[in-house]
Scaffold this motif. Structure first.
Motif, PDB file in Angstrom:
ATOM      1  N   GLY A   1       1.092  -1.320   0.073  1.00 58.43           N
ATOM      2  CA  GLY A   1      -0.293  -0.237   0.404  1.00 58.43           C
ATOM      3  C   GLY A   1       1.076   1.400   0.025  1.00 58.43           C
ATOM      4  N   GLY A   2       2.318   1.222   0.599  1.00 56.31           N
ATOM      5  CA  GLY A   2       2.735   2.099  -0.076  1.00 56.31           C
ATOM      6  C   GLY A   2       3.449   2.959  -0.703  1.00 56.31           C
TER       7      GLY A   2
ATOM      8  N   THR B   1      18.025  -0.384  -9.666  1.00 51.48           N
ATOM      9  CA  THR B   1      17.440  -0.123  -8.203  1.00 51.48           C
ATOM     10  C   THR B   1      16.532  -1.530  -7.296  1.00 51.48           C
ATOM     11  N   LEU B   2      16.859  -1.520  -6.108  1.00 49.35           N
ATOM     12  CA  LEU B   2      15.883  -2.301  -5.705  1.00 49.35           C
ATOM     13  C   LEU B   2      14.960  -2.283  -4.263  1.00 49.35           C
ATOM     14  N   VAL B   3      13.579  -2.569  -5.511  1.00 49.30           N
ATOM     15  CA  VAL B   3      12.622  -2.505  -4.827  1.00 49.30           C
ATOM     16  C   VAL B   3      12.212  -2.846  -3.432  1.00 49.30           C
ATOM     17  N   THR B   4      11.538  -3.288  -2.261  1.00 48.73           N
ATOM     18  CA  THR B   4      10.637  -4.013  -1.984  1.00 48.73           C
ATOM     19  C   THR B   4       9.641  -3.887  -1.141  1.00 48.73           C
ATOM     20  N   VAL B   5       8.417  -4.884  -1.424  1.00 46.17           N
ATOM     21  CA  VAL B   5       7.344  -4.683  -0.823  1.00 46.17           C
ATOM     22  C   VAL B   5       7.202  -5.480   0.478  1.00 46.17           C
ATOM     23  N   SER B   6       6.752  -5.660   1.427  1.00 48.16           N
ATOM     24  CA  SER B   6       6.658  -6.606   2.480  1.00 48.16           C
ATOM     25  C   SER B   6       5.547  -6.593   2.807  1.00 48.16           C
ATOM     26  N   SER B   7       4.883  -7.430   3.795  1.00 45.71           N
ATOM     27  CA  SER B   7       2.827  -7.283   3.950  1.00 45.71           C
ATOM     28  C   SER B   7       3.172  -6.845   5.220  1.00 45.71           C
TER      29      SER B   7
END
Length: 124
Positions: free
Chosen positions: A14-15, A118-124
């Motif tokens: 959601g960010g 560039t690394l994107v990490t999305v966590s729940s």
């Protein structure tokens, strides 16, 4: 000649994040710029593109959540990512190419320059 991608990081679902793709050594104004991403163990996939005339294309999976824009004065293209999902986790790359036709925008081999990711990490 260099493309520099930046802005990645870790966010929760959601960010939002804004990625930047800055060019040095050449003028982005006449180039089509695309973002691609590659998750571990998966093939690189097209995310979004903006042509010299500011027309845009998006992967269906990011439509309505991502926007792409360009600031020719800053020689930079931006990828604004909202409502991020865990499946958006990947390394994001920007690419620049001259004369890339619309039907070929999703093919990373059609581009002349490819920046580092560039690394994107999305966590729940």
């Amino acid at each position: 000649v260099q493309l520099q991608a930046s802005g990645g990081g870790s966010v929760q679902t959601g960010g939002s994040l804004r990625l930047s793709c800055a060019a040095s050594g050449f003028n982005l104004e006449d180039y089509a710029i695309s973002w691609f991403r590659q998750a571990p163990g998966k093939e690189r996939e097209f995310v979004a593109a903006i042509r010299w005339n500011r027309s845009t294309s998006f992967n269906d999976s990011v439509k309505g959540r991502f926007t792409i824009s360009r600031d020719n004065g800053k020689n930079t293209v931006y990828l604004e990512m909202n409502s991020l999902k865990t499946e958006d986790t990947a390394t994001y790359y920007c690419a620049a190419g001259l004369g890339v036709i619309l039907s070929n925008m999703g093919n990373s081999r059609a581009y002349t320059y490819l920046g580092q990711g560039t690394l994107v990490t999305v966590s729940s």
